[in-house]
Design a protein around this motif. Sequence first.
Motif, PDB file in Angstrom:
ATOM      1  N   TRP A   1       0.888  -1.176   0.000  1.00 47.66           N
ATOM      2  CA  TRP A   1       0.000   0.000   0.000  1.00 47.66           C
ATOM      3  C   TRP A   1       0.914   1.211   0.000  1.00 47.66           C
ATOM      4  O   TRP A   1       1.686   1.427   0.938  1.00 47.66           O
ATOM      5  CB  TRP A   1      -0.933  -0.045   1.211  1.00 47.66           C
ATOM      6  CG  TRP A   1      -1.685   1.247   1.436  1.00 47.66           C
ATOM      7  CD1 TRP A   1      -1.640   2.012   2.574  1.00 47.66           C
ATOM      8  CD2 TRP A   1      -2.563   1.915   0.541  1.00 47.66           C
ATOM      9  NE1 TRP A   1      -2.424   3.108   2.441  1.00 47.66           N
ATOM     10  CE2 TRP A   1      -3.018   3.085   1.185  1.00 47.66           C
ATOM     11  CE3 TRP A   1      -3.001   1.638  -0.765  1.00 47.66           C
ATOM     12  CZ2 TRP A   1      -3.904   3.983   0.578  1.00 47.66           C
ATOM     13  CZ3 TRP A   1      -3.877   2.532  -1.352  1.00 47.66           C
ATOM     14  CH2 TRP A   1      -4.331   3.702  -0.688  1.00 47.66           C
ATOM     15  N   CYS A   2       0.869   1.988  -1.098  1.00 50.07           N
ATOM     16  CA  CYS A   2       1.830   3.076  -1.279  1.00 50.07           C
ATOM     17  C   CYS A   2       1.101   4.419  -1.382  1.00 50.07           C
ATOM     18  O   CYS A   2      -0.051   4.484  -1.819  1.00 50.07           O
ATOM     19  CB  CYS A   2       2.619   2.908  -2.581  1.00 50.07           C
ATOM     20  SG  CYS A   2       3.320   1.267  -2.779  1.00 50.07           S
ATOM     21  N   THR A   3       1.817   5.443  -0.992  1.00 45.76           N
ATOM     22  CA  THR A   3       1.391   6.788  -1.364  1.00 45.76           C
ATOM     23  C   THR A   3       2.501   7.378  -2.220  1.00 45.76           C
ATOM     24  O   THR A   3       3.690   7.182  -1.944  1.00 45.76           O
ATOM     25  CB  THR A   3       1.137   7.690  -0.140  1.00 45.76           C
ATOM     26  OG1 THR A   3       2.311   7.686   0.673  1.00 45.76           O
ATOM     27  CG2 THR A   3      -0.052   7.182   0.660  1.00 45.76           C
ATOM     28  N   VAL A   4       2.076   8.065  -3.268  1.00 47.72           N
ATOM     29  CA  VAL A   4       3.035   8.547  -4.256  1.00 47.72           C
ATOM     30  C   VAL A   4       2.763  10.024  -4.524  1.00 47.72           C
ATOM     31  O   VAL A   4       1.626  10.422  -4.740  1.00 47.72           O
ATOM     32  CB  VAL A   4       2.897   7.754  -5.574  1.00 47.72           C
ATOM     33  CG1 VAL A   4       3.974   8.176  -6.575  1.00 47.72           C
ATOM     34  CG2 VAL A   4       2.976   6.254  -5.312  1.00 47.72           C
ATOM     35  N   ASP A   5       3.851  10.809  -4.487  1.00 46.76           N
ATOM     36  CA  ASP A   5       3.745  12.231  -4.830  1.00 46.76           C
ATOM     37  C   ASP A   5       3.722  12.335  -6.347  1.00 46.76           C
ATOM     38  O   ASP A   5       4.698  11.966  -7.016  1.00 46.76           O
ATOM     39  CB  ASP A   5       4.952  12.969  -4.239  1.00 46.76           C
ATOM     40  CG  ASP A   5       5.005  14.430  -4.710  1.00 46.76           C
ATOM     41  OD1 ASP A   5       4.009  14.900  -5.306  1.00 46.76           O
ATOM     42  OD2 ASP A   5       6.051  15.075  -4.478  1.00 46.76           O
TER      43      ASP A   5
ATOM     44  N   GLU B   1      -2.367  16.326  -3.558  1.00 48.70           N
ATOM     45  CA  GLU B   1      -2.243  15.383  -2.437  1.00 48.70           C
ATOM     46  C   GLU B   1      -1.559  14.109  -2.917  1.00 48.70           C
ATOM     47  O   GLU B   1      -1.627  13.767  -4.102  1.00 48.70           O
ATOM     48  CB  GLU B   1      -3.642  15.013  -1.905  1.00 48.70           C
ATOM     49  CG  GLU B   1      -4.401  16.169  -1.288  1.00 48.70           C
ATOM     50  CD  GLU B   1      -3.692  16.713  -0.049  1.00 48.70           C
ATOM     51  OE1 GLU B   1      -3.296  15.885   0.812  1.00 48.70           O
ATOM     52  OE2 GLU B   1      -3.509  17.947   0.051  1.00 48.70           O
ATOM     53  N   PRO B   2      -0.918  13.366  -2.022  1.00 49.01           N
ATOM     54  CA  PRO B   2      -0.338  12.073  -2.411  1.00 49.01           C
ATOM     55  C   PRO B   2      -1.421  11.122  -2.942  1.00 49.01           C
ATOM     56  O   PRO B   2      -2.544  11.139  -2.444  1.00 49.01           O
ATOM     57  CB  PRO B   2       0.277  11.541  -1.118  1.00 49.01           C
ATOM     58  CG  PRO B   2       0.463  12.734  -0.266  1.00 49.01           C
ATOM     59  CD  PRO B   2      -0.640  13.693  -0.610  1.00 49.01           C
TER      60      PRO B   2
ATOM     61  N   SER C   1      -7.428   1.982  -4.760  1.00 48.23           N
ATOM     62  CA  SER C   1      -6.180   2.168  -5.504  1.00 48.23           C
ATOM     63  C   SER C   1      -6.459   3.104  -6.658  1.00 48.23           C
ATOM     64  O   SER C   1      -7.188   2.760  -7.593  1.00 48.23           O
ATOM     65  CB  SER C   1      -5.669   0.813  -6.006  1.00 48.23           C
ATOM     66  OG  SER C   1      -4.446   0.997  -6.680  1.00 48.23           O
ATOM     67  N   ALA C   2      -5.868   4.305  -6.606  1.00 48.12           N
ATOM     68  CA  ALA C   2      -6.163   5.317  -7.609  1.00 48.12           C
ATOM     69  C   ALA C   2      -5.072   5.359  -8.662  1.00 48.12           C
ATOM     70  O   ALA C   2      -4.294   6.309  -8.761  1.00 48.12           O
ATOM     71  CB  ALA C   2      -6.328   6.678  -6.939  1.00 48.12           C
ATOM     72  N   GLY C   3      -4.972   4.281  -9.462  1.00 44.18           N
ATOM     73  CA  GLY C   3      -3.971   4.227 -10.532  1.00 44.18           C
ATOM     74  C   GLY C   3      -3.021   3.065 -10.356  1.00 44.18           C
ATOM     75  O   GLY C   3      -3.277   2.142  -9.568  1.00 44.18           O
ATOM     76  N   MET C   4      -1.912   3.133 -11.090  1.00 47.27           N
ATOM     77  CA  MET C   4      -0.952   2.033 -11.071  1.00 47.27           C
ATOM     78  C   MET C   4       0.455   2.591 -11.146  1.00 47.27           C
ATOM     79  O   MET C   4       0.695   3.600 -11.808  1.00 47.27           O
ATOM     80  CB  MET C   4      -1.153   1.132 -12.291  1.00 47.27           C
ATOM     81  CG  MET C   4      -1.990  -0.092 -12.037  1.00 47.27           C
ATOM     82  SD  MET C   4      -2.260  -0.954 -13.601  1.00 47.27           S
ATOM     83  CE  MET C   4      -0.598  -1.316 -14.099  1.00 47.27           C
TER      84      MET C   4
ATOM     85  N   PRO D   1       8.222  14.964  -9.875  1.00 52.85           N
ATOM     86  CA  PRO D   1       6.888  14.382  -9.764  1.00 52.85           C
ATOM     87  C   PRO D   1       5.867  15.245 -10.495  1.00 52.85           C
ATOM     88  O   PRO D   1       5.911  16.480 -10.401  1.00 52.85           O
ATOM     89  CB  PRO D   1       6.629  14.380  -8.259  1.00 52.85           C
ATOM     90  CG  PRO D   1       7.992  14.283  -7.655  1.00 52.85           C
ATOM     91  CD  PRO D   1       8.882  15.089  -8.570  1.00 52.85           C
ATOM     92  N   GLY D   2       5.004  14.577 -11.243  1.00 52.34           N
ATOM     93  CA  GLY D   2       3.983  15.298 -11.995  1.00 52.34           C
ATOM     94  C   GLY D   2       4.375  15.540 -13.440  1.00 52.34           C
ATOM     95  O   GLY D   2       3.521  15.864 -14.264  1.00 52.34           O
ATOM     96  N   ASP D   3       5.683  15.373 -13.775  1.00 52.84           N
ATOM     97  CA  ASP D   3       6.107  15.576 -15.171  1.00 52.84           C
ATOM     98  C   ASP D   3       5.457  14.525 -16.083  1.00 52.84           C
ATOM     99  O   ASP D   3       5.209  13.399 -15.653  1.00 52.84           O
ATOM    100  CB  ASP D   3       7.639  15.440 -15.301  1.00 52.84           C
ATOM    101  CG  ASP D   3       8.367  16.661 -14.744  1.00 52.84           C
ATOM    102  OD1 ASP D   3       7.668  17.609 -14.318  1.00 52.84           O
ATOM    103  OD2 ASP D   3       9.612  16.630 -14.719  1.00 52.84           O
TER     104      ASP D   3
END
Lengths: 365, 832
Positions: free
Chosen positions: B69-73, B82-83, B124-127, B153-155
């Motif tokens: 279970w991850c949070t990603v910037d 938000e992450p 899970s909001a994505g991969m 991040p975000g690029d």
Amino acid sequence: MSGPNSEYDPVEVTPLGDEQVATARDEALAAIEAAADLEALKQVRTAHAGDRSPLALANREIGALPPQARKDAGRRVGQARGAVAQALAERQAVLEVEHEERMLVEETVDVTLPVDRLPQGARHPLTTGAELIADVFVAMGWEVAEGPVIEAEWLNFDALNLGPDHPARTMQDTFWVDPPEHHVVLRTQTSPVQARTMLERPPPIYVVCPGRVFRTDEYDATHSPMFHQVEGLAIDEGITMAHLKGTLDHFAARMFGDGISTRFRPSYFPFTEPSAEVDLRCFVCRGVDSEECRTCKGEGWIEWGGCGVVNPRVLTACGVDAERFTGFAFGMGIDRSLMFRHGVNDLRALFEGDVRFTTAFGSEL
Amino acid sequence: MKAPVSWIREYVDLPEGTSTERLADRLTDVGLKLEAIEVAGEGISGPLVLGRVLTREPEPQKNGKTINWCTVDVGDANGTGEPQGIVCGAHNFDVGDLVVCILPGGVLPGNFQISARKTYGHVSAGMICSVSELGIGEDHDGILVLPADAGQPGDDALAVLGLDEEVVELEVNPDRAYGLSLRGVARDAALAFEAPYTDPCDRDVPHADGAGHPVVVDDAEGCPVFVARTVSGFDPAAPTPEWMARRLTQAGMRPISLAVDVTNYVMLETGRPIHGYDADAVRGALRVRRATEGEKLTTLDSARRELSAGPEGDLVVCDDSGPIGLGGVMGGESTEISATTSRVLVEAAHWDPVSMFRTGRRHKITSEAGRRNERGADPTICEAAADRVVELLVAHGGATAEPGVTVVGTPPSPAAVTARADLAARVTGIAVDDATALAALRAVGCSVEETGDGSISVTPPPWRPDVTDPFDLVEEVARVVGYDRVPSVLPAPGAGRGLTRVQRLRRRVGRTLAGAGCVEVVSFPFIGEAVLDQLGLPADDVRRHTVRLANPLSAEEPAFTTTLLPGVLKAAARNLGRGAAGVALFETGPVAFPADRGAAPILGIDRRPTDEELAELLAAIPAQPQHLAAVLAGEQERPGWWGDASGTGWEDAVALVRRVSDELGAGLVVSAASLMPWHPGRCAQVATADGTLVGHAGELHPRVCQAFGLPARAAVLELDLDAVFAAAPTVAPAPSFSTYPVAKEDVALVVAADVPVATVEQALREGAGELLESVRLFDVYTGEQIEEGQRSLAFALRFRAPDRTLTDEETTASREAAVALAAERTGAVQRA
């Protein structure tokens, strides 16, 4: 049969009376009218017009009458017999028509019964396809040349400017007859027939060469160790690529429909220089809204074959004066052409011999 | 050749707004045919962004798997800043790693639509994407972890990964070796668009100073130019720059290590294959020579190779230890660049293409280097290519260029080609004036000199070793002017002779058999012993003496067939196996019998062979007569309301022979024979009137029926069509016949059962004399009133005279004479 009556009996003279003749005639006419069919009429004919009928008997008696009476009696009996004969003929005609009509009704059959006693025969589309192509060219004054499928290496390769170090000569592509050092191969193209033609006779030459060729390809839906090519060769004074284009445009129109033309793209073949790939205008979509077209897969064009101006080196090897003559050559797969012309999805259908496939094409394409 | 469009554009300044499709079309027009346009990120649509892993909590599951279970910037890419909470099943990444995330609404290759979904107790909001999910490699299923400096991040990850780049895949013909380089592709693009071009090989290079690694070339024909440069202080652990690795991948090559990648990159850029040696592993001077007898070499692919000696043998690069590389084809293992290499010896050499081709074929090596060297690379760019390698090793590997530069040999200069200036116009038919033609030749890099009288002397550029003949110049002009400008003109051959007699006869045979209900098949002509055994052919049968192939597709079928029967019998069995109740097939085609006349010579091509040379050549080719075979098996006339099905028997085969013979007027006659694969008592041999044997027909031997899985009493025939055609008249004579009344007489003759009907018939025919019009057997009877071993043959005789009505006496006399001769010849007794 109206000979003299040997059993003359004067008691029977009475039938000659006016009344008797009229009665006999009327009875005969009534019976004729009443006859329901040809069989009944046949009996009526015997009874009223036969040898033993009253009128026939009466007729016989005429000779026995005194001369003065003969004339009247003869007229009476003759008229009566004439009337009966006419009635018979008329009734006969009517009944015959009735009979025929009844028979035609009775003989009615179910014409949807199966009648396929003998199965249908057919010629193979590879055969009739090659003939169709041959006929297109023969109509232009060309001839059809042929040669052996087991061929000398020199004719299959060297004479066509495929030098000994050309990649097409590796073991991957060519079936070699054992032992390889005897330099005999299963021809990989029909081009050796072109070489043979040039070696056999002087220009002008206009020939097409349809035939079987062999490559060591594994057998699948689009490859086969044996397939069929048609090549064309024209050698004459002043031949140019324009003549090649004109010939292929005509060929395309005859094979695929009026207005179907070709286009050239630069390519490379050792046999020709300049060389071109020839594409066929898609005969289904004709290049209009091609995106959905399954025949050309959205291209608007179909890859058809290779062609070019005959390399002067080839002319020289085959004894043609390359200073005086130029030529063009082209080649395409018959199998592939049939596949897209008729929508054959799997090349193997051509070689399996399933009669359900072949009979669909009949005996001409 | 796969050419990234951005790389092409580095050397050619294409007109504003030129699309990749347009570029590909024009490249196709000038001879580099488009195979496909690839977009690296085909099938991906965003949002696909860079993300930095903030947290990663492993959570064991009941099914034994552990998920993270991850949070990603992902920066502002998710619209909130938000992450992003994402469940990930892979484990090869950690907190702080830069990864690629696809967010809800995005699509991955294979139309894999991404949405936020509940799984393993989380939303899970994505991969977090793996290499294979992105479709950019099959190598591993792990998460793609990017270098820390790859972006923020975000690029947009498509741009970072180069997934938005287009690559044109071109088919490069064997004569266009230059097309196997970006330098060459860009040059043709510049030609096609008349656009400014920058040659990547146009660079200042240090002069040869004799101070480089010593090189001796013993075979200057095999290796006209050899350039050696050395770098030292190279860091073997230095990574390949991301842009270089990406371009190599796009071009279809796998990044390996910086030193190797640089040599491959320069090869793609310039078309000049480069070899790098571990300089510390090389002992002494390099020497280029042909391999000598018994030499062996272990190449980079760990194969131990026996080298071919002699003047046409393998070209090898040697050091004091012996061969250390197959020159121009593949390097050797002993001097391979390794993880500890700190000095790299760079070789850029020009090799003889024919020798390259032979070595590659001999050792079954296909390599990118070999592919270019055997087609002929530009011999003048060895120094530039080596210098470019040095430049890249210095720039990215921390190396220092050693000062010495070795150059051995000089590039061969291309021979000038002399031609008429108007040759292109005369050969192509395109209306192109001399000035245009000359400009076209100059545009492709030729130097053109007008030598007066309308002649030109053309020196091709060094990257065009294929341009050697005047007609090669024609092709260059045509492709520049445009193949689409070739007009369409029908030639006017003289009157043709139409189809040959044999071609017409072959069509008639095919139509006759199809008309008789037979279906044509086309079979492969390959056979083996097994099928000849199935046919039951005896050991000395001529059909066992086959033309054998040196490299058959199947070891079980190594020979070209001597009979068409296997093909038709197998096809018949296939049809019956697929549910057909009956089948009637035929095939025409060549069979082959060995010539046994030795080798066919390989003649020269500089002149026509003499008639003697040709005769020797043709004598070595096997005889290949055209045959006809047919088979009828199972139901022929179908069952129906008219009655039962009819099967097959020997007579069906003979009847087909009869039909062919009648159609062609060939006058074929049958007589009893015995030959496998026919039933020994039901086999007819077929001959022409002059006795030439042309084939057999009858019932298939029961054992052969069984062997091929055919029903009993299958009827088969095989004829030599060439021989049949020889017997057919060229012009069929018209018959003459009488119109007087016919006189019919029937006779029944009792004769020994072993006397052939044909013999009795022939006696009747001869005995009856010239008044006989025809004789036909209409009944055969055995049984009551006929003695054992005898049979009664009933013939219908028809008599007619050309000029009168026959009298009863004449007819009777003829009949009696017929019977008398039959009695005399065969012992026949007329039945009362």
